[in-house]
Design a protein around this motif. Structure first.
Motif, PDB file in Angstrom:
ATOM      1  N   PRO A  53       0.841  -1.206   0.000  1.00  0.00           N
ATOM      2  CA  PRO A  53       0.000   0.000   0.000  1.00  0.00           C
ATOM      3  C   PRO A  53       0.872   1.250   0.000  1.00  0.00           C
ATOM      4  N   LEU A  54       0.461   2.234  -0.760  1.00  0.00           N
ATOM      5  CA  LEU A  54       1.195   3.497  -0.797  1.00  0.00           C
ATOM      6  C   LEU A  54       0.977   4.296   0.481  1.00  0.00           C
ATOM      7  N   TYR A  55      -0.169   4.066   1.136  1.00  0.00           N
ATOM      8  CA  TYR A  55      -0.512   4.768   2.378  1.00  0.00           C
ATOM      9  C   TYR A  55      -0.976   3.734   3.390  1.00  0.00           C
ATOM     10  N   PRO A  56      -0.061   3.057   4.052  1.00  0.00           N
ATOM     11  CA  PRO A  56      -0.442   1.938   4.925  1.00  0.00           C
ATOM     12  C   PRO A  56      -1.374   2.334   6.059  1.00  0.00           C
ATOM     13  N   GLY A  57      -1.365   3.620   6.461  1.00  0.00           N
ATOM     14  CA  GLY A  57      -2.243   4.050   7.540  1.00  0.00           C
ATOM     15  C   GLY A  57      -3.681   4.217   7.133  1.00  0.00           C
ATOM     16  N   ALA A  58      -3.968   4.166   5.842  1.00  0.00           N
ATOM     17  CA  ALA A  58      -5.340   4.323   5.361  1.00  0.00           C
ATOM     18  C   ALA A  58      -6.049   2.976   5.371  1.00  0.00           C
ATOM     19  N   LEU A  59      -7.355   2.997   5.600  1.00  0.00           N
ATOM     20  CA  LEU A  59      -8.111   1.745   5.556  1.00  0.00           C
ATOM     21  C   LEU A  59      -8.098   1.171   4.147  1.00  0.00           C
ATOM     22  N   ILE A  60      -8.246   2.027   3.168  1.00  0.00           N
ATOM     23  CA  ILE A  60      -8.191   1.611   1.771  1.00  0.00           C
ATOM     24  C   ILE A  60      -7.146   2.471   1.089  1.00  0.00           C
ATOM     25  N   SER A  61      -6.147   1.832   0.508  1.00  0.00           N
ATOM     26  CA  SER A  61      -5.053   2.571  -0.087  1.00  0.00           C
ATOM     27  C   SER A  61      -4.729   2.014  -1.462  1.00  0.00           C
ATOM     28  N   PRO A  62      -4.355   2.884  -2.381  1.00  0.00           N
ATOM     29  CA  PRO A  62      -3.811   2.367  -3.641  1.00  0.00           C
ATOM     30  C   PRO A  62      -2.506   1.631  -3.373  1.00  0.00           C
ATOM     31  N   ARG A  63      -2.181   0.699  -4.253  1.00  0.00           N
ATOM     32  CA  ARG A  63      -0.983  -0.104  -4.081  1.00  0.00           C
ATOM     33  C   ARG A  63      -0.017   0.168  -5.234  1.00  0.00           C
ATOM     34  N   GLY A  64       1.220  -0.209  -5.016  1.00  0.00           N
ATOM     35  CA  GLY A  64       2.207  -0.027  -6.065  1.00  0.00           C
ATOM     36  C   GLY A  64       3.568  -0.506  -5.614  1.00  0.00           C
ATOM     37  N   ILE A  65       4.577  -0.232  -6.430  1.00  0.00           N
ATOM     38  CA  ILE A  65       5.960  -0.549  -6.068  1.00  0.00           C
ATOM     39  C   ILE A  65       6.385   0.406  -4.960  1.00  0.00           C
ATOM     40  N   VAL A  66       6.832  -0.138  -3.841  1.00  0.00           N
ATOM     41  CA  VAL A  66       7.238   0.710  -2.717  1.00  0.00           C
ATOM     42  C   VAL A  66       8.709   0.509  -2.338  1.00  0.00           C
ATOM     43  N   ASN A  67       9.274  -0.611  -2.715  1.00  0.00           N
ATOM     44  CA  ASN A  67      10.693  -0.863  -2.444  1.00  0.00           C
ATOM     45  C   ASN A  67      11.399  -1.228  -3.744  1.00  0.00           C
ATOM     46  N   GLU A  68      12.470  -0.502  -4.021  1.00  0.00           N
ATOM     47  CA  GLU A  68      13.235  -0.776  -5.242  1.00  0.00           C
ATOM     48  C   GLU A  68      14.583  -1.398  -4.937  1.00  0.00           C
ATOM     49  N   PHE A  69      14.849  -1.606  -3.639  1.00  0.00           N
ATOM     50  CA  PHE A  69      16.029  -2.358  -3.183  1.00  0.00           C
ATOM     51  C   PHE A  69      17.335  -1.782  -3.763  1.00  0.00           C
ATOM     52  N   VAL A  70      17.449  -0.482  -3.698  1.00  0.00           N
ATOM     53  CA  VAL A  70      18.656   0.189  -4.194  1.00  0.00           C
ATOM     54  C   VAL A  70      19.782  -0.020  -3.183  1.00  0.00           C
ATOM     55  N   ASN A  71      20.909  -0.482  -3.658  1.00  0.00           N
ATOM     56  CA  ASN A  71      22.069  -0.720  -2.785  1.00  0.00           C
ATOM     57  C   ASN A  71      22.865   0.571  -2.653  1.00  0.00           C
ATOM     58  N   VAL A  72      22.953   1.079  -1.433  1.00  0.00           N
ATOM     59  CA  VAL A  72      23.669   2.335  -1.187  1.00  0.00           C
ATOM     60  C   VAL A  72      24.912   2.125  -0.322  1.00  0.00           C
ATOM     61  N   GLN A  73      25.325   0.884  -0.162  1.00  0.00           N
ATOM     62  CA  GLN A  73      26.399   0.575   0.785  1.00  0.00           C
ATOM     63  C   GLN A  73      27.777   1.038   0.324  1.00  0.00           C
ATOM     64  N   ALA A  74      28.037   1.004  -0.988  1.00  0.00           N
ATOM     65  CA  ALA A  74      29.351   1.367  -1.525  1.00  0.00           C
ATOM     66  C   ALA A  74      30.451   0.699  -0.682  1.00  0.00           C
ATOM     67  N   ASN A  75      31.462   1.471  -0.282  1.00  0.00           N
ATOM     68  CA  ASN A  75      32.533   0.914   0.557  1.00  0.00           C
ATOM     69  C   ASN A  75      32.386   1.350   2.008  1.00  0.00           C
ATOM     70  N   HIS A  76      31.161   1.628   2.420  1.00  0.00           N
ATOM     71  CA  HIS A  76      30.944   2.201   3.745  1.00  0.00           C
ATOM     72  C   HIS A  76      31.255   1.227   4.875  1.00  0.00           C
ATOM     73  N   ALA A  77      31.259  -0.076   4.581  1.00  0.00           N
ATOM     74  CA  ALA A  77      31.640  -1.046   5.607  1.00  0.00           C
ATOM     75  C   ALA A  77      33.059  -0.783   6.105  1.00  0.00           C
ATOM     76  N   GLU A  78      33.906  -0.266   5.234  1.00  0.00           N
ATOM     77  CA  GLU A  78      35.286   0.020   5.651  1.00  0.00           C
ATOM     78  C   GLU A  78      35.313   1.133   6.692  1.00  0.00           C
ATOM     79  N   VAL A  79      34.515   2.175   6.468  1.00  0.00           N
ATOM     80  CA  VAL A  79      34.437   3.259   7.450  1.00  0.00           C
ATOM     81  C   VAL A  79      33.851   2.736   8.756  1.00  0.00           C
TER      82      VAL A  79
END
Length: 869
Positions: free
Chosen positions: A365-391
């Motif tokens: 749901p695009l608005y999970p707090g609503a009783l009735i909500s339109p649905r759609g893609i909500v997670n695109e699983f973009v990887n933002v980690q880069a080399n941050h594990a080193e830091v």
């Protein structure tokens, strides 16, 4: 912020009740301060304000009120989602936790917690961690990062959220916060400094029907010299947003405390960004607007959220139309928000949110707090980690604090035979993210719990680290000594123990955020485990993962306990970071960001947790400036380990110190610069039609909108000439002022930050192993001054690069005018109490190991056998 709490009465009753202040102990005042100073008067924000004000002048009433509040709990992808003004090109703004990583998302880094960063005493790492976090928030499309946390300061050692900040000293906290802000904002993300102010306890912090939120009663000098210090430095670094705390200050709720927001933050400190409420901390509509609040989060009323009720949005539109709130107050709020947006360059190809904090599914749901909500893609699983594990790994490693090391027990030899005890050594068997918001203490403790947590993408546990080393070890995944451990003479036993805390919407093992049940003891029978292992083995090493101080007396001096390490809260990189220290790849270089006592009775009673009180709980800061090491010195109490303590596998000497006067001191600072020009706002109330619902607009129930039905808007506009007016608070004015003498720029009068003295000190590695040294600088005010000051106070620090055996390096430190001043309550300004006096400037590796003294009189330095404490 916190998770959803539902209560059950009408919002109108509650709103009336909280507008009235409750009496607090004599001497603690929250005066009124009006009007809200217009932003835009500092030159470094002038271009952004110009762009923002041009936009605001072309926005309708509803477009403006839509920007100032959230669309409601669970009404969007992010934990907070403002309304938009798409006609003029402003999208919804995404606000997301938290201080150690992007909460409730995927493909992110779970960085070490703030307290771990503080333990590094490394300014470069503080900044680089901020940059890495900023890159991840930007990569996920977050406009406003809800961090860093510099309040609580850690006044109460059992406080639940101390671990989110950087340590129990205002200067250590200030550097951690300011450098994090600079790093986060360097990549275009708006940082949010929180929580203003003195939210030092989790229980009873929030207003509810049962009772008002706790009142933190703080005197003016203590507020300025301790709790406000980190906020001043964050404002000086150009922070874009500040979040108000849940509690009251001196009887007035922070979210509508005009003295705190208008007087101190926006006028004295010259804050140019916008002020937001914590989640459901807004208690009123008109009162909070007049007091300087700019953004309501998440937009709902605090009593019964998720019913579509709000103090702002449509109600703000009504209050403008009927004259309750001056038009320029709304315009200033919107301009502040948009100026921060432009200041960070978010109008140029800034990504939109590509994750959903409410679900891990791809669709939903695009608005999970609503009783009735339109649905759609909500997670695109973009990887933002880069080399941050080193830091993250570098922070976790360089924070590890070696407290005790007898007979060279550490580092371990490569062929050591190890017996490992304690469930803290291995990952949670139920899954590393099996507890929502990390609301449990099972397995390796990498962070506390609550909104300041994040999901682990993975957890490199100490057992993983041992496996990667092909270590000769046997692991007993239990918190009691098993009968089959079969001690052998050559064994080294490593015991893993922990102590946890968090935010009080979650109770863990009878601890409702604060450590009420555990006190300062280790969890899971940790003391007994160490005792039993120490009775069975002759060489014991104890590794502690902890949110803050813990008592070590039950086992610290046992003959076989040869080494003690605090690994703090290492985040996802708990394993290899520890192995690098245990096996001597790197010498430990962490130092304590707080004092470790021998007993809870070491502390003043005023820093104990406040228990239930009828009416508004009162938390009166009678200890004043004397918290943590300041108290221990004043009370002549020797702690188990002093603030700033930390050992290495080598030794360091400080020598050849020099002190150079830079800017001559006067008793009071030079006059502040005058405020620059600010945008000119129209004061004419707009036509009611600017708030009418658009025709054929598809409404979502529970979603918060800025519009009014036409008859409702027309009635509001007609009421502007009514004899019944909003009861403005005493002292209310709409006339802009020149501002206090202590102000003049972001952070305060710029002269406060002039360097008064520059110090250099040579640090030499006098041992046999390479290592990094930390030089800590403390000020001792002259004797005989007419104002009481703590014995010594931290004012600066510097960390060396890795020094080989015998190698030396020069470290530079500085003292500002503010560092040598006290807050004069009568003058309402920073004052140098003795311009001609000899300030002792002490340098060393710990607050109790200061062996170099420089004096401001004669500008001479000497090495001494004893320090000031």
């Amino acid at each position: 912020m916190f998770s959803l709490i539902l209560l059950s009465v009408s919002s109108g009753v509650a709103g009336a009740a909280v507008d009235k202040r409750i009496p607090v102990p004599a001497g603690y005042v929250a005066p009124s301060y009006y009007p809200t100073p217009h932003g835009g008067w500092t030159p470094d924000w002038s271009e952004s304000y110009h762009k923002a004000s041009l936009l605001v002048s072309n926005m309708t009433l509803a477009e403006k009120t839509n920007i100032t509040a959230g669309s409601g709990l669970f009404m969007g992808r992010c934990v907070g989602n403002t309304g938009s003004a798409l006609r003029v090109g402003i999208p919804q703004l995404c606000l997301q936790d938290g201080p150690l990583g992007l909460r409730n998302s995927d493909h992110i880094t779970a960085f070490p917690a703030g307290i771990t960063v503080g333990a590094t005493w490394d300014k470069d790492l503080m900044f680089r961690r901020g940059v890495a976090m900023g890159e991840e928030f930007r990569g996920k499309g977050v406009n406003i990062h809800l961090g860093p946390s510099v309040g609580p300061l850690g006044r109460k050692p059992r406080g639940g959220r101390n671990w989110e900040g950087f340590g129990s000293d205002p200067v250590l906290q200030a550097f951690g916060g300011a450098l994090s802000i600079e790093g986060i904002q360097s990549v275009g993300v708006i940082a949010t400094m929180k929580h203003l102010i003195a939210n030092e306890q989790e229980q009873y912090r929030m207003y509810s029907l049962a009772q008002p939120g706790m009142s933190s009663n703080v005197d003016d000098r203590t507020l300025h010299e301790l709790y406000l210090w980190p906020f001043a430095e964050g404002v000086r670094s150009g922070v874009g947003a500040v979040m108000m705390a849940y509690n009251a200050i001196n009887g007035s709720a922070c979210s509508q405390n005009s003295y705190l927001i208008n007087g101190i933050l926006k006028d004295e400190l010259g804050f140019q960004g916008f002020v937001m409420s914590d989640w459901l901390a807004q208690l009123s509509g008109v009162a909070s607007a007049l007091s300087g609040l700019d953004m309501s989060m998440p937009g709902d009323v605090y009593i019964i959220p998720l019913l579509g009720n709000t103090y702002w949005m449509s109600e703000y539109s009504r209050s403008i139309l009927n004259g309750s709130i001056p038009v320029d107050r709304l315009d200033d709020s919107v301009t502040r928000i948009l100026a921060a947006y432009f200041q960070m360059g978010q109008d140029r190809n800034y990504p939109r949110p590509n994750f959903d904090t409410n679900t891990q599914d791809a669709e939903g749901p695009l608005y999970p707090g609503a009783l009735i909500s339109p649905r759609g893609i909500v997670n695109e699983f973009v990887n933002v980690q880069a080399n941050h594990a080193e830091v993250a790994r570098e922070v976790a490693r360089d924070a590890i604090t070696l407290l005790k090391n007898i007979n060279g027990s550490l580092p371990l030899s490569r062929n050591s035979t190890l017996k490992i005890f304690g469930t803290d050594a291995e990952k949670n068997p139920d899954g590393i993210n099996s507890c929502a918001d990390q609301g449990c203490n099972k397995g390796t403790l990498g962070m506390g719990w609550g909104s300041g947590s994040a999901r682990y993408p993975y957890l490199d546990s100490p057992i993983d680290g041992l496996k990667s080393r092909s270590a000769n070890f046997r692991f007993f995944n239990t918190d009691s000594l098993p009968s089959n451990s079969n001690p052998a003479p050559g064994d080294t036993a490593i015991v893993f123990v922990s102590a946890d805390s968090g935010e009080n919407y979650i109770t863990v093992e009878n601890n409702p955020g604060d450590r009420t049940s555990a006190n300062l003891n280790l969890w899971h029978n940790g003391d007994k485990l160490v005792q039993d292992v120490a009775a069975a083995y002759s060489n014991v090493i104890v590794v502690v993962h902890t949110v803050g101080p813990v008592l070590l007396e039950a086992w610290h001096d046992l003959p076989s306990v040869n080494a003690v390490l605090f690994a703090h809260l290492p985040g996802q990189e708990a394993g290899d970071s520890l192995m690098q220290i245990l096996y001597g790849d790197v010498s430990p270089s962490g130092h304590l960001p707080y004092t470790i006592p021998t007993s809870e009775s070491n502390y003043p009673s005023s820093v104990s947790l406040v228990s239930f009180q009828v009416g508004q709980p009162q938390d009166t800061f009678t200890e004043g400036l004397y918290i943590d090491y300041r108290h221990f010195h004043a009370a002549n109490i020797t702690p188990r380990y002093a603030f700033g303590h930390g050992l290495s596998y080598t030794t360091f000497a400080f020598s050849n110190a020099t002190i150079t006067p830079v800017t001559p001191l006067t008793a009071t600072p030079p006059p502040r610069p005058a405020k620059g020009s600010t945008p000119t706002y129209y004061t004419t109330i707009p036509p009611a039609s600017e708030a009418y619902w658009p025709a054929n607009f598809p409404r979502i129930w529970r979603y918060l909108y800025p519009w009014l039905e036409k008859p409702d808007a027309d009635r509001a506009a007609a009421a502007v000439n009514s004899s019944t007016k909003y009861p403005y608070p005493p002292g209310y004015s709409t006339t802009q002022t020149a501002g206090p003498a202590s102000g003049g720029a972001q952070g305060g009068n710029p002269a406060l930050f002039n360097t008064a003295y520059r110090l250099t000190v040579t640090v030499t590695n006098t041992g046999t192993a390479p290592g990094k040294a930390v030089a800590q600088l403390y000020v001792q005010f002259p004797a005989g001054i007419p104002v009481d000051t703590p014995t010594i106070q931290l004012r600066d620090f510097a960390k060396s690069a890795t020094l080989a055996a015998g190698e030396s390096a020069a470290l530079e430190l500085r003292l500002t005018r503010k560092d040598l001043s006290v807050w004069d309550v009568a003058a309402q300004n920073w004052v140098v109490p003795d311009v001609q006096g000899d300030y002792g400037v002490w340098v060393g590796g710990s607050s109790d190991a200061l062996r170099v003294r420089c004096g401001t009189v004669g500008a001479a330095c000497e090495e001494r056998g004893e320090g000031p404490v």
